[in-house]
Write an enzyme that holds these catalytic residues in place. Structure first.
Site, PDB file in Angstrom:
ATOM      1  CB  CYS A 190      -0.984  -0.028   1.168  1.00 44.18           C
ATOM      2  SG  CYS A 190      -2.335   1.159   0.954  1.00 44.18           S
ATOM      3  CG  HIS A 220      -3.686  -3.225   3.343  1.00 41.21           C
ATOM      4  ND1 HIS A 220      -2.747  -2.770   4.244  1.00 41.21           N
ATOM      5  CD2 HIS A 220      -4.166  -2.127   2.709  1.00 41.21           C
ATOM      6  CE1 HIS A 220      -2.671  -1.457   4.174  1.00 41.21           C
ATOM      7  NE2 HIS A 220      -3.524  -1.033   3.247  1.00 41.21           N
ATOM      8  CD  GLU A 248      -1.690  -5.696   5.834  1.00 35.61           C
ATOM      9  OE1 GLU A 248      -2.227  -4.601   6.089  1.00 35.61           O
ATOM     10  OE2 GLU A 248      -1.192  -5.962   4.702  1.00 35.61           O
TER      11      GLU A 248
END
Length: 228
Positions: free
Chosen positions: A115, A210, A212
């Site tokens: 990002c 993202h 994660e």
């Protein structure tokens, strides 16, 4: 476990973080980042902002580097004036992470930008950013999802060959690509969703979403494999 590569992840530096009875300035990172690297087979070192002159020595001790998401890049770094919807600057992070990126590129250390990290990678090699787009962060503080389509023949397409739905939360995006960067994935609206640097000595990829916040390990596993 022996042989796990050491992956550094840049962190926030925030005033007024709260835990237990404490409210203090803290170097912090959402737990999804270290957990993702650990699940992909790496060891994690958190890299809070430091003096930029220490970046090369820091990177020299790592096997791979992740530049994490976070606040908007200060527009001065790409020759622009701040627009009204651009967030406040995080100057210590900008300086530290730009130095880390430069050091990783110089040393050929595998590098993943997530990002903000992808945007900062673009800025580091002379690119610019769009300071506001709609549709990629529709609810404040809530991750959305949208499709991302790989560009055939790219590093990213080798890692994730099919169109996927990814977790997303951003209001800025790549505008002009920096020197040597190529776009390797797009959203349906044309937003550049991944970039890579084919001419680099090492493995270099940035993703606008993202990972994660999702379950797909392939991008980070490819970083860990390169770092091995």
């Amino acid at each position: 476990m022996a042989g796990r590569p050491l992956i550094g992840i840049s962190t926030y530096l925030e005033a007024g973080a709260r835990w237990g009875v404490w409210e203090l300035e803290a170097a912090l990172l959402p737990a999804g980042y270290p957990r993702l690297v650990q699940r992909a087979g790496g060891l994690v070192a958190m890299l809070p902002p430091d003096a930029p002159e220490y970046a090369a020595a820091t990177v020299a001790r790592l096997d791979g580097l992740v530049i994490a998401g976070g606040p908007d890049v200060e527009p001065v770094h790409y020759g622009a004036e701040r627009e009204p919807r651009t967030g406040p600057p995080a100057r210590e992070r900008d300086a530290w992470e730009l130095a880390l990126i430069d050091a990783a590129l110089a040393a050929g250390i595998p590098l993943l930008g997530i990002c903000r990290g992808m945007q900062l990678l673009n800025v580091a090699v002379g690119g610019t950013l769009v300071q506001h787009i709609d549709g990629h962060a529709e609810v404040i503080g809530v991750f959305g999802r949208h499709g991302v389509k790989p560009v055939p023949g790219t590093l990213y397409a080798d890692v994730v060959p099919e169109e996927t739905s990814v977790p997303t939360y951003h209001h800025q995006a790549v505008d002009r690509l920096g020197a040597g960067l190529v776009a390797s994935a797009h959203a349906a609206d044309g937003t550049v969703e991944a970039v890579e640097l084919p001419s680099a000595a090492g493995w270099v990829l940035g993703v606008q979403w993202h990972p994660e916040m999702g379950e797909d390990l392939r991008v980070v596993r490819a970083l860990v494999t390169a770092a091995s």
